[in-house]
Design a protein around this motif. Structure first.
Motif, short mmCIF file in Angstrom:
data_model
loop_
_atom_site.label_atom_id
_atom_site.label_comp_id
_atom_site.label_asym_id
_atom_site.label_seq_id
_atom_site.Cartn_x
_atom_site.Cartn_y
_atom_site.Cartn_z
N ASN B 99 0.79 -1.22 0.00
CA ASN B 99 0.00 0.00 0.00
C ASN B 99 0.82 1.27 0.00
O ASN B 99 0.41 2.28 -0.54
N ASN B 100 1.97 1.22 0.58
CA ASN B 100 2.76 2.43 0.67
C ASN B 100 3.39 2.82 -0.65
O ASN B 100 3.85 3.93 -0.82
N TYR B 101 3.41 1.91 -1.59
CA TYR B 101 4.11 2.15 -2.83
C TYR B 101 3.21 2.08 -4.07
O TYR B 101 3.67 2.34 -5.16
N GLY B 102 1.94 1.78 -3.88
CA GLY B 102 1.04 1.75 -5.03
C GLY B 102 1.27 0.54 -5.89
O GLY B 102 1.77 -0.48 -5.44
N TYR B 103 0.91 0.66 -7.12
CA TYR B 103 0.97 -0.44 -8.06
C TYR B 103 2.10 -0.19 -9.08
O TYR B 103 2.38 0.93 -9.47
N THR B 104 2.68 -1.30 -9.53
CA THR B 104 3.61 -1.26 -10.66
C THR B 104 2.89 -1.85 -11.86
O THR B 104 2.19 -2.86 -11.73
#
Lengths: 116, 114
Positions: B99-104
């Motif tokens: 969640n802290n980094y979003g999606y790739t």
């Protein structure tokens, strides 16, 4: 369900100037994350900046910064010293917290054109 | 952060045929996500692919039209079946980095149906 609204379909800016892209969202959750993604003509989705809702401090990444207003449910992106390579479609996105596998909800997108 | 290889990058297909899109991730991930982006539009989630179980489809998307495979923790395919011109879109796969980094995201597949 969450909704994300970007009210500016298109924006343009002169190179080296500053531009702000708007985003509002609607949610009943208190724990969530917000993102701005950039999609240039290459189609690749690139994460520009992220903000945790529990942090009051606005996120900054080099020339990109946000103005996060939690009470107003507003999350705008400011691009300083605009460069030609910033030309792209920009998406605001919402991710609920509380789980590792929440669904990302996107706004409609804003096409940004940087003119020389 | 995860690196995703998506193939093909583009294709032009005849109506009534099917196309399978592949995504390979360089690390093990529990869930993979498939999105559709119609011309000039935002991204819409098609389905979530969990290894070892059937994919979960969003409203408006069905398994017969968009069958998904997830044979292991680093690979998934999306098939667009019985294509019509309305299926012309960009299709993207994605993984959650936490969640802290979003999606790739993968680099996308631009599909044109003629």
């Amino acid at each position: 369900a969450q909704t994300v609204t970007q009210s500016q379909p298109e924006m343009s800016v002169q190179e080296a100037e500053t531009v702000t892209l708007s985003c509002t969202y609607d949610t009943s959750e208190n724990n969530y994350y917000l993102f701005w993604y950039k999609q240039p003509p290459s189609r690749q989705m690139i994460l520009v900046i992220r903000q945790e809702a529990y942090k009051q401090q606005n996120a900054t990444e080099n020339r990109f910064s946000v103005n996060f207003q939690k009470a107003a449910k507003s999350f705008s992106l400011k691009i300083s010293d605009s460069q030609l390579g910033d030309t792209a479609m920009y998406f605001c996105a919402f991710l609920p917290g509380g789980t590792s596998y929440g669904k990302l909800t996107f706004g409609q997108g804003t096409i940004l054109t940087v003119h020389p | 952060s995860a690196v995703i290889s998506q193939k093909p990058s583009r294709d032009i297909c005849q109506r009534g045929t099917s196309l399978t899109i592949q995504c390979q991730v360089d690390s093990q991930v529990t869930m993979m996500f498939w999105y559709r982006q119609q011309p000039g539009q935002s991204l819409t989630l098609i389905a979530t692919a969990n290894q070892g179980s059937e994919a979960t489809y969003e409203s408006g998307f069905v398994i017969d039209k968009f069958p998904i495979s997830r044979p292991n923790l680093t690979f998934s395919t999306l098939t667009v079946s019985n294509m019509s011109p309305e299926d012309s879109s960009i299709y993207l796969c994605s993984v959650n980095r936490g969640n802290n980094y979003g999606y790739t995201f993968g680099s996308g597949t631009r599909l044109t149906v003629v």
